[in-house]
Design a protein around this motif. Structure first.
Motif, PDB file in Angstrom:
ATOM      1  N   LYS A  90       0.869  -1.179   0.000  1.00  0.00           N
ATOM      2  CA  LYS A  90       0.000   0.000   0.000  1.00  0.00           C
ATOM      3  C   LYS A  90       0.903   1.225   0.000  1.00  0.00           C
ATOM      4  CE  LYS A  90      -3.965   1.894   2.444  1.00  0.00           C
ATOM      5  NZ  LYS A  90      -4.870   1.700   3.588  1.00  0.00           N
ATOM      6  N   THR A  91       0.881   1.980  -1.099  1.00  0.00           N
ATOM      7  CA  THR A  91       1.774   3.133  -1.213  1.00  0.00           C
ATOM      8  C   THR A  91       1.118   4.419  -0.725  1.00  0.00           C
ATOM      9  OG1 THR A  91       1.115   3.551  -3.488  1.00  0.00           O
ATOM     10  CG2 THR A  91       3.010   2.122  -3.150  1.00  0.00           C
ATOM     11  N   GLU A  92      -0.165   4.515  -0.936  1.00  0.00           N
ATOM     12  CA  GLU A  92      -0.958   5.648  -0.458  1.00  0.00           C
ATOM     13  C   GLU A  92      -2.332   5.104  -0.098  1.00  0.00           C
ATOM     14  OE1 GLU A  92      -1.088   9.186  -2.820  1.00  0.00           O
ATOM     15  OE2 GLU A  92       0.951   8.888  -3.544  1.00  0.00           O
ATOM     16  N   GLU A  93      -3.193   5.944   0.379  1.00  0.00           N
ATOM     17  CA  GLU A  93      -4.519   5.500   0.829  1.00  0.00           C
ATOM     18  C   GLU A  93      -5.293   4.748  -0.250  1.00  0.00           C
ATOM     19  OE1 GLU A  93      -7.478   4.660   3.388  1.00  0.00           O
ATOM     20  OE2 GLU A  93      -5.592   5.620   3.901  1.00  0.00           O
ATOM     21  N   ARG A  94      -5.190   5.179  -1.494  1.00  0.00           N
ATOM     22  CA  ARG A  94      -5.981   4.572  -2.564  1.00  0.00           C
ATOM     23  C   ARG A  94      -5.133   3.889  -3.637  1.00  0.00           C
ATOM     24  NH1 ARG A  94      -8.613   9.630  -1.576  1.00  0.00           N
ATOM     25  NH2 ARG A  94     -10.596   9.257  -0.572  1.00  0.00           N
ATOM     26  N   PHE A  95      -3.860   3.691  -3.386  1.00  0.00           N
ATOM     27  CA  PHE A  95      -2.968   3.083  -4.371  1.00  0.00           C
ATOM     28  C   PHE A  95      -2.293   1.847  -3.789  1.00  0.00           C
ATOM     29  CE2 PHE A  95      -3.550   7.347  -5.784  1.00  0.00           C
ATOM     30  CZ  PHE A  95      -3.479   7.293  -7.162  1.00  0.00           C
ATOM     31  N   LEU A  96      -2.473   0.714  -4.478  1.00  0.00           N
ATOM     32  CA  LEU A  96      -1.861  -0.541  -4.064  1.00  0.00           C
ATOM     33  C   LEU A  96      -0.985  -1.047  -5.201  1.00  0.00           C
ATOM     34  CD1 LEU A  96      -5.152  -2.145  -2.736  1.00  0.00           C
ATOM     35  CD2 LEU A  96      -3.418  -1.008  -1.373  1.00  0.00           C
ATOM     36  N   VAL A  97       0.177  -1.562  -4.872  1.00  0.00           N
ATOM     37  CA  VAL A  97       1.098  -2.063  -5.886  1.00  0.00           C
ATOM     38  C   VAL A  97       1.355  -3.543  -5.616  1.00  0.00           C
ATOM     39  CG1 VAL A  97       3.383  -1.833  -6.907  1.00  0.00           C
ATOM     40  CG2 VAL A  97       2.175   0.204  -6.107  1.00  0.00           C
ATOM     41  N   ASP A  98       1.070  -4.381  -6.606  1.00  0.00           N
ATOM     42  CA  ASP A  98       1.372  -5.805  -6.522  1.00  0.00           C
ATOM     43  C   ASP A  98       2.786  -6.018  -7.034  1.00  0.00           C
ATOM     44  OD1 ASP A  98      -1.157  -6.445  -5.575  1.00  0.00           O
ATOM     45  OD2 ASP A  98      -1.960  -6.865  -7.573  1.00  0.00           O
ATOM     46  N   VAL A  99       3.583  -6.791  -6.287  1.00  0.00           N
ATOM     47  CA  VAL A  99       4.958  -7.074  -6.694  1.00  0.00           C
ATOM     48  C   VAL A  99       5.195  -8.580  -6.681  1.00  0.00           C
ATOM     49  CG1 VAL A  99       5.883  -4.851  -5.916  1.00  0.00           C
ATOM     50  CG2 VAL A  99       5.830  -6.776  -4.343  1.00  0.00           C
ATOM     51  N   ASP A 100       6.170  -9.015  -7.480  1.00  0.00           N
ATOM     52  CA  ASP A 100       6.533 -10.423  -7.504  1.00  0.00           C
ATOM     53  C   ASP A 100       7.547 -10.709  -6.393  1.00  0.00           C
ATOM     54  OD1 ASP A 100       9.022  -9.550  -8.447  1.00  0.00           O
ATOM     55  OD2 ASP A 100       8.666 -10.222 -10.506  1.00  0.00           O
ATOM     56  N   ALA A 101       8.057 -11.928  -6.348  1.00  0.00           N
ATOM     57  CA  ALA A 101       8.982 -12.334  -5.292  1.00  0.00           C
ATOM     58  C   ALA A 101      10.277 -11.522  -5.295  1.00  0.00           C
ATOM     59  CB  ALA A 101       9.291 -13.817  -5.428  1.00  0.00           C
ATOM     60  N   ARG A 102      10.653 -10.972  -6.440  1.00  0.00           N
ATOM     61  CA  ARG A 102      11.872 -10.157  -6.539  1.00  0.00           C
ATOM     62  C   ARG A 102      11.627  -8.675  -6.296  1.00  0.00           C
ATOM     63  NH1 ARG A 102      15.614 -12.008 -11.412  1.00  0.00           N
ATOM     64  NH2 ARG A 102      16.520 -13.798 -10.350  1.00  0.00           N
ATOM     65  N   GLY A 103      10.376  -8.300  -6.080  1.00  0.00           N
ATOM     66  CA  GLY A 103      10.042  -6.902  -5.837  1.00  0.00           C
ATOM     67  C   GLY A 103       9.710  -6.109  -7.080  1.00  0.00           C
ATOM     68  N   ASN A 104       9.596  -6.789  -8.224  1.00  0.00           N
ATOM     69  CA  ASN A 104       9.229  -6.121  -9.468  1.00  0.00           C
ATOM     70  C   ASN A 104       7.727  -5.879  -9.513  1.00  0.00           C
ATOM     71  OD1 ASN A 104      11.912  -6.277 -10.581  1.00  0.00           O
ATOM     72  ND2 ASN A 104      11.525  -8.434 -10.936  1.00  0.00           N
ATOM     73  N   VAL A 105       7.335  -4.757 -10.059  1.00  0.00           N
ATOM     74  CA  VAL A 105       5.913  -4.412 -10.131  1.00  0.00           C
ATOM     75  C   VAL A 105       5.193  -5.344 -11.108  1.00  0.00           C
ATOM     76  CG1 VAL A 105       4.247  -2.620 -10.778  1.00  0.00           C
ATOM     77  CG2 VAL A 105       6.338  -2.006  -9.547  1.00  0.00           C
ATOM     78  N   VAL A 106       4.093  -5.930 -10.640  1.00  0.00           N
ATOM     79  CA  VAL A 106       3.239  -6.783 -11.466  1.00  0.00           C
ATOM     80  C   VAL A 106       2.000  -6.000 -11.891  1.00  0.00           C
ATOM     81  CG1 VAL A 106       1.842  -8.886 -11.496  1.00  0.00           C
ATOM     82  CG2 VAL A 106       4.059  -8.867 -10.316  1.00  0.00           C
ATOM     83  N   GLY A 107       1.466  -5.209 -10.962  1.00  0.00           N
ATOM     84  CA  GLY A 107       0.269  -4.432 -11.263  1.00  0.00           C
ATOM     85  C   GLY A 107       0.039  -3.341 -10.242  1.00  0.00           C
ATOM     86  N   ILE A 108      -0.801  -2.397 -10.623  1.00  0.00           N
ATOM     87  CA  ILE A 108      -1.133  -1.266  -9.763  1.00  0.00           C
ATOM     88  C   ILE A 108      -2.649  -1.165  -9.683  1.00  0.00           C
ATOM     89  CG2 ILE A 108      -0.948   1.236  -9.454  1.00  0.00           C
ATOM     90  CD1 ILE A 108       1.581   1.005 -11.312  1.00  0.00           C
ATOM     91  N   GLU A 109      -3.179  -1.078  -8.470  1.00  0.00           N
ATOM     92  CA  GLU A 109      -4.622  -0.915  -8.291  1.00  0.00           C
ATOM     93  C   GLU A 109      -4.889   0.457  -7.710  1.00  0.00           C
ATOM     94  OE1 GLU A 109      -8.532  -3.255  -6.719  1.00  0.00           O
ATOM     95  OE2 GLU A 109      -6.611  -3.794  -5.849  1.00  0.00           O
ATOM     96  N   ILE A 110      -5.857   1.142  -8.309  1.00  0.00           N
ATOM     97  CA  ILE A 110      -6.231   2.476  -7.863  1.00  0.00           C
ATOM     98  C   ILE A 110      -7.693   2.413  -7.436  1.00  0.00           C
ATOM     99  CG2 ILE A 110      -6.441   4.898  -8.498  1.00  0.00           C
ATOM    100  CD1 ILE A 110      -4.290   4.174 -10.714  1.00  0.00           C
TER     101      ILE A 110
END
Length: 79
Positions: A26-46
């Protein structure tokens, strides 16, 4: 890149990778970032997307230039 907008949930999901999601940050109140096992961004939910005016403007620009955006009118139900 694939963009989905769920009208019922009022959420946008931007999928940038086909990798498996290991965790969500959770980066901000309405922004979530999905990451893989290595920490790479898989997706962003707003969340609360319709109130994110800049997001809506950018989505409209992307549609105009041909970036595919899937708009769902209902939240899928799984059994």
């Amino acid at each position: 890149m694939k963009v989905n907008y769920d009208i019922m949930a009022d959420a946008v999901y931007i999928n940038v990778s086909k990798a498996k999601v290991a965790r969500t940050v959770k980066t901000e109140e309405r922004f979530l970032v999905d990451v893989d096992a290595r920490g790479n961004v898989v997706g962003i939910e707003i969340l609360d997307a319709s109130n994110q005016q800049e997001l809506v403007k950018n989505l409209q620009k992307n549609v105009a230039v041909g970036v595919p955006i899937n708009i769902q009118t209902s939240t899928p139900v799984t059994a």
